[in-house]
Enzyme design. Sequence first.
Site, PDB file in Angstrom:
ATOM      1  CD  GLN A  23     -50.683 -15.599  -9.488  1.00 10.53           C
ATOM      2  OE1 GLN A  23     -50.113 -16.051  -8.495  1.00 10.53           O
ATOM      3  NE2 GLN A  23     -51.996 -15.636  -9.614  1.00 10.53           N
ATOM      4  CD  GLU A 144     -52.834 -21.198  -8.476  1.00  9.24           C
ATOM      5  OE1 GLU A 144     -52.535 -22.235  -7.861  1.00  9.24           O
ATOM      6  OE2 GLU A 144     -51.981 -20.427  -8.944  1.00  9.24           O
ATOM      7  CG  ASP A 173     -51.448 -18.593 -12.124  1.00  2.72           C
ATOM      8  OD1 ASP A 173     -51.211 -18.978 -13.276  1.00  2.72           O
ATOM      9  OD2 ASP A 173     -52.570 -18.247 -11.752  1.00  2.72           O
ATOM     10  N   GLY A 248     -45.069 -35.799   6.642  1.00  3.49           N
ATOM     11  CA  GLY A 248     -43.672 -36.196   6.763  1.00  3.49           C
ATOM     12  C   GLY A 248     -43.490 -37.289   7.791  1.00  3.49           C
ATOM     13  N   GLY A 249     -42.253 -37.470   8.219  1.00  2.23           N
ATOM     14  CA  GLY A 249     -41.942 -38.546   9.156  1.00  2.23           C
ATOM     15  C   GLY A 249     -42.363 -38.273  10.581  1.00  2.23           C
TER      16      GLY A 249
END
Length: 415
Positions: A23, A144, A173, A248-249
Amino acid sequence: MSQALEANQALTGIRVLDMTHVQSGPSATQLLAWLGADVIKLENTTGDITRKQLRDLPDVDSLYFTMLNCNKRSITLNTKSERGKEILTELIRRSDVLVENFGPGAVDRMGFSWERIQEINPRLVYASIKGFGEGPYTKFKAYEVVAQAMGGSMSTTGFEDGPPLATGAQIGDSGTGVHCVAGILAALYQRTHTGRGQRVNVAMQHAVLNLCRVKLRDQQRLTHGPLAEYPNEDFSDEVPRSGNASGGGQPGWAVKCAPGGPNDYVYVIVQPVGWEPITRLIGRPELAEDPEWASPESRLPKLAKMFQLIEEWSSTLPKWEVLEQLTAHNIPCGPILSTKEIVEDASLAANEMIVEVDHPERGSFTTVGSPLKLSDSPVQVERSPLLGEHNEEVYVGELGLGDEEVRLLKTNGVI
C-alpha cells in the site's frame, strides 16, 4: 486515456519505475500516475502480493490491488536473474523516478546501490519508503498499525479509560505515500536547476509523527499545567487519550442523534460566537447570559456537561436535521458518514471522488478518485493493469527486444 488528456497533465513526459508493493508505495505512484506520469509497475512473475489478498471474487485481482494501482502499466521481471538485471538497468536508464518500498537494503542486494544507480542514470530521482529511519528500529518490520503505534497516533487515540486505538485512516501507509509524492515532486523541480537526481527517503514512523504534531505541541504545553480544552479530569506527564475532543482551540464532540444507530452522530464545534444560537436551539436560551456558561473560559471546565446538554436536544432528531439546524446558524459541524453513505454520496460522485471503473475480469468496481484537483491537469481514473499486461508494449515496443527473445524470456522465467 486520450492523447489530448495526457498532453495536458502536470507530469506528462515523466516516467516512473514503480518497484513498490502492498500500500504505501502504490498509493504514492498512483498519485503520480493521476498527475500524468507514465508509471510502469514492475512486478515479479507472481505479481504484487495484494493481487491475491482479501479477494472478494475467486481468481480475480482483489480490490486491495485494483484500488491502489489505477492508471499504471504492468510488466513482470525476475530481477534475480542476470538477464533480468540487464533489463532493469535499461529501465532505470530510461526512467525519471524509481520508487521502492522493499525492506532495508533489498535493492542494494539486487546490485543496485544508490551509487550504482547514479552511474546508470545521474538524473534519476530514487525514492524509498521504509518503516523507520536509521537507528534501533531500522530493521523492524513496519505495518500500518505498527507505524501508528510508534508515531504517536495510537497513544493519543481512544478514550482515557480504554486501550490505545488505531485510526481507520491509513496514515501509516497512504499517509506516507503522500509524503513521498511531495519529496519526489520537490526533487524533480530541483533537478530542473541542478540537472541531477537525488535520494528521497520517507519513513512511515516519521510520516505518522508529522501528522501527530499537535499532540507533540500538547506534550510541551503539559509542562505548564493541565490542558483546559481537553475533557480529561486528570493529567500525568504525557498527552492523554481524549476521545472525540477536537484537539484545537475550539471544543468539539460527536453528539448522538436519532434513531441511535452506530453512525447516528453529528460532530459539533462550539465557537464563542456559536454559543448563543446553540442555547436557543437546545431550548436553554438563559445559558447565553448565565455567567457560569456565557464565556468560553466558564465553559471549559465543564465541556462534558456542555455537550451533554447539546446531546439531549440532538438525540431527539435525525442527524441530517441536526446538521440543517446547526448550519443554518453557521455552527461548524458535520455528520458522521458511514462507508455506505460515502459510497452512495451524490456530491462525492459529482466531484469524481467516488468513481466507477470497468475491469476486464471483475467487471465494474467502485474506487476513490484523485483528491488532487489541478485546473490544468485533469484526471481520468483508469483501471489497474493485469499482471504483465504491458510486457510486449514495453519490452518490444520501447526497449526494442525481439519477439523471439521475449518468448525465450517467458520460457526461462525472466518475465
